[in-house]
Scaffold this motif. Structure first.
Motif, PDB file in Angstrom:
ATOM      1  N   ASN A  22      14.712 -24.381 -46.896  1.00  0.00           N
ATOM      2  CA  ASN A  22      14.428 -24.798 -45.522  1.00  0.00           C
ATOM      3  C   ASN A  22      15.721 -25.017 -44.743  1.00  0.00           C
ATOM      4  N   LEU A  23      16.683 -25.673 -45.377  1.00  0.00           N
ATOM      5  CA  LEU A  23      17.962 -25.949 -44.719  1.00  0.00           C
ATOM      6  C   LEU A  23      18.766 -24.668 -44.503  1.00  0.00           C
ATOM      7  N   ILE A  24      18.745 -23.774 -45.473  1.00  0.00           N
ATOM      8  CA  ILE A  24      19.464 -22.506 -45.331  1.00  0.00           C
ATOM      9  C   ILE A  24      18.871 -21.691 -44.189  1.00  0.00           C
ATOM     10  N   GLN A  25      17.552 -21.690 -44.080  1.00  0.00           N
ATOM     11  CA  GLN A  25      16.906 -20.945 -42.993  1.00  0.00           C
ATOM     12  C   GLN A  25      17.180 -21.586 -41.632  1.00  0.00           C
ATOM     13  N   GLN A  26      17.477 -22.886 -41.606  1.00  0.00           N
ATOM     14  CA  GLN A  26      17.885 -23.525 -40.357  1.00  0.00           C
ATOM     15  C   GLN A  26      19.205 -22.929 -39.867  1.00  0.00           C
ATOM     16  N   LEU A  27      20.073 -22.591 -40.809  1.00  0.00           N
ATOM     17  CA  LEU A  27      21.378 -22.015 -40.481  1.00  0.00           C
ATOM     18  C   LEU A  27      21.322 -20.499 -40.305  1.00  0.00           C
ATOM     19  N   PHE A  28      20.412 -19.859 -41.020  1.00  0.00           N
ATOM     20  CA  PHE A  28      20.281 -18.400 -40.977  1.00  0.00           C
ATOM     21  C   PHE A  28      18.829 -18.055 -40.673  1.00  0.00           C
ATOM     22  N   PRO A  29      18.452 -18.059 -39.411  1.00  0.00           N
ATOM     23  CA  PRO A  29      17.039 -17.903 -39.029  1.00  0.00           C
ATOM     24  C   PRO A  29      16.405 -16.573 -39.435  1.00  0.00           C
ATOM     25  N   LYS A  30      17.202 -15.534 -39.686  1.00  0.00           N
ATOM     26  CA  LYS A  30      16.641 -14.240 -40.071  1.00  0.00           C
ATOM     27  C   LYS A  30      16.600 -14.036 -41.589  1.00  0.00           C
ATOM     28  N   PHE A  31      17.041 -15.026 -42.333  1.00  0.00           N
ATOM     29  CA  PHE A  31      17.029 -14.954 -43.788  1.00  0.00           C
ATOM     30  C   PHE A  31      15.603 -15.073 -44.307  1.00  0.00           C
ATOM     31  N   SER A  32      15.237 -14.234 -45.253  1.00  0.00           N
ATOM     32  CA  SER A  32      13.862 -14.188 -45.767  1.00  0.00           C
ATOM     33  C   SER A  32      13.459 -15.464 -46.500  1.00  0.00           C
ATOM     34  N   GLY A  33      14.439 -16.152 -47.063  1.00  0.00           N
ATOM     35  CA  GLY A  33      14.133 -17.358 -47.813  1.00  0.00           C
ATOM     36  C   GLY A  33      14.072 -17.142 -49.312  1.00  0.00           C
ATOM     37  N   ASP A  34      14.366 -15.941 -49.753  1.00  0.00           N
ATOM     38  CA  ASP A  34      14.376 -15.646 -51.182  1.00  0.00           C
ATOM     39  C   ASP A  34      15.698 -16.124 -51.786  1.00  0.00           C
ATOM     40  N   ILE A  35      15.683 -17.284 -52.437  1.00  0.00           N
ATOM     41  CA  ILE A  35      16.927 -17.854 -52.967  1.00  0.00           C
ATOM     42  C   ILE A  35      17.036 -17.678 -54.484  1.00  0.00           C
ATOM     43  N   ARG A  36      16.373 -16.679 -55.016  1.00  0.00           N
ATOM     44  CA  ARG A  36      16.533 -16.388 -56.442  1.00  0.00           C
ATOM     45  C   ARG A  36      17.994 -16.032 -56.752  1.00  0.00           C
ATOM     46  N   ASN A  37      18.469 -16.486 -57.881  1.00  0.00           N
ATOM     47  CA  ASN A  37      19.847 -16.214 -58.336  1.00  0.00           C
ATOM     48  C   ASN A  37      20.901 -16.725 -57.346  1.00  0.00           C
ATOM     49  N   ILE A  38      20.603 -17.801 -56.669  1.00  0.00           N
ATOM     50  CA  ILE A  38      21.524 -18.290 -55.640  1.00  0.00           C
ATOM     51  C   ILE A  38      22.819 -18.830 -56.240  1.00  0.00           C
ATOM     52  N   SER A  39      23.915 -18.525 -55.573  1.00  0.00           N
ATOM     53  CA  SER A  39      25.210 -19.127 -55.884  1.00  0.00           C
ATOM     54  C   SER A  39      25.899 -19.439 -54.563  1.00  0.00           C
ATOM     55  N   ILE A  40      26.605 -20.565 -54.520  1.00  0.00           N
ATOM     56  CA  ILE A  40      27.274 -20.999 -53.292  1.00  0.00           C
ATOM     57  C   ILE A  40      28.738 -21.252 -53.606  1.00  0.00           C
ATOM     58  N   GLU A  41      29.629 -20.620 -52.836  1.00  0.00           N
ATOM     59  CA  GLU A  41      31.062 -20.748 -53.083  1.00  0.00           C
ATOM     60  C   GLU A  41      31.777 -21.186 -51.814  1.00  0.00           C
ATOM     61  N   ARG A  42      32.800 -21.993 -52.029  1.00  0.00           N
ATOM     62  CA  ARG A  42      33.643 -22.483 -50.932  1.00  0.00           C
ATOM     63  C   ARG A  42      34.954 -21.722 -50.897  1.00  0.00           C
ATOM     64  N   GLU A  43      35.332 -21.292 -49.691  1.00  0.00           N
ATOM     65  CA  GLU A  43      36.628 -20.662 -49.430  1.00  0.00           C
ATOM     66  C   GLU A  43      36.841 -19.348 -50.189  1.00  0.00           C
ATOM     67  N   LYS A  44      35.784 -18.683 -50.595  1.00  0.00           N
ATOM     68  CA  LYS A  44      35.942 -17.354 -51.163  1.00  0.00           C
ATOM     69  C   LYS A  44      36.253 -16.389 -50.024  1.00  0.00           C
TER      70      LYS A  44
END
Length: 256
Positions: free
Chosen positions: A57-79
């Motif tokens: 829900n929060l990710i879609q707030q930032l990316f309104p066109k994102f489908s919402g499929d967060i399978r295999n999600i990884s989040i990296e800083r400063e890559k």
């Protein structure tokens, strides 16, 4: 001083007396610290235990066109110097975070081209979001067609709604941490909390008293019972504090 007995003033003083880790560490205007918090709260595998649906829900707030499929999600800083890079099974999401600064030196174009040309992301849907306090346009207008606009105002509003929903289920420590962040953003960065409106009204009613107190830091009555913190907050939200000089609308100097 008559302001000390005003009910609105007492509300401000009482609210500012609450312990808040973000205010204690003075993190309200540091983009790196905000990016760290966002990377934490958006990741369903983190210690907050918000769950996949909340993070999606929060990710879609930032990316309104994102489908919402967060399978295999990884989040990296400063890559690749990107503030937050989110990779999912079918998508890659790039978040550029700006609190007090603006994009510069074609950085949005560089980040986008890096993701576009990287073979690791060749088969993934690509999303780019430019996060600012109020959803401002990027300086590089040529990138406007590629980057969606997101605002801390709406993101904080969403976090506030979610924290109310999770009051009975979320760990007390994590709930307080999120609520502290929301208050810090509203009162000290966005300046749209209830106490900001009270401060503006008080600054008009008690202008002379506030100016006198602000210029007399050695007064015992001013320093005790957290009066100094409350008066400085009111002054920072007042019209006479900014004047007509070289200021931003949120009371901060432009950097030289």
């Amino acid at each position: 001083m008559t302001i000390f007995s005003d009910s609105d003033y007492l509300k401000i003083r009482e609210r500012l007396e609450d312990t808040n880790v973000f205010s204690i560490l003075g993190l309200e205007n540091y983009e790196i610290r905000h990016s760290n918090f966002l990377a934490w709260v958006l990741n369903p595998h983190e210690t907050h235990n918000l769950g996949s649906n909340i993070c999606k829900n929060l990710i879609q707030q930032l990316f309104p066109k994102f489908s919402g499929d967060i399978r295999n999600i990884s989040i990296e800083r400063e890559k690749f110097n990107i503030d937050i890079l989110i990779e999912c099974k079918n998508d890659v999401l790039v978040l550029e975070n700006k609190i007090r600064s603006k994009d510069h030196s074609k950085q949005l174009q560089r980040y986008r081209q890096k993701i576009q040309t990287d073979k690791r992301y060749a088969n993934k849907e690509k999303h780019y979001s430019y996060l600012t306090l109020h959803g401002e346009e990027p300086t590089d207008i040529s990138e406007g067609n590629y980057w969606s606009l997101a605002s801390y105002k709406e993101l904080t509003k969403k976090l506030k709604e979610l924290s109310k929903e999770l009051q009975k289920t979320l760990d007390h420590k994590n709930l307080n941490f999120i609520n502290d962040y929301v208050f810090s953003m509203e009162a000290h960065t966005l300046k749209n909390h209830e106490i900001n409106a009270l401060a503006k009204s008080l600054s008009t009613t008690y202008k002379e008293e506030i100016l006198e107190l602000a210029g007399s830091n050695d007064k015992i009555e001013f320093k005790k019972n957290n009066h100094q913190r409350a008066i400085e907050f009111i002054k920072a939200n007042s019209a006479f504090y900014t004047g007509n000089g070289f200021f931003r609308r949120d009371n901060y100097f432009y950097e030289a």
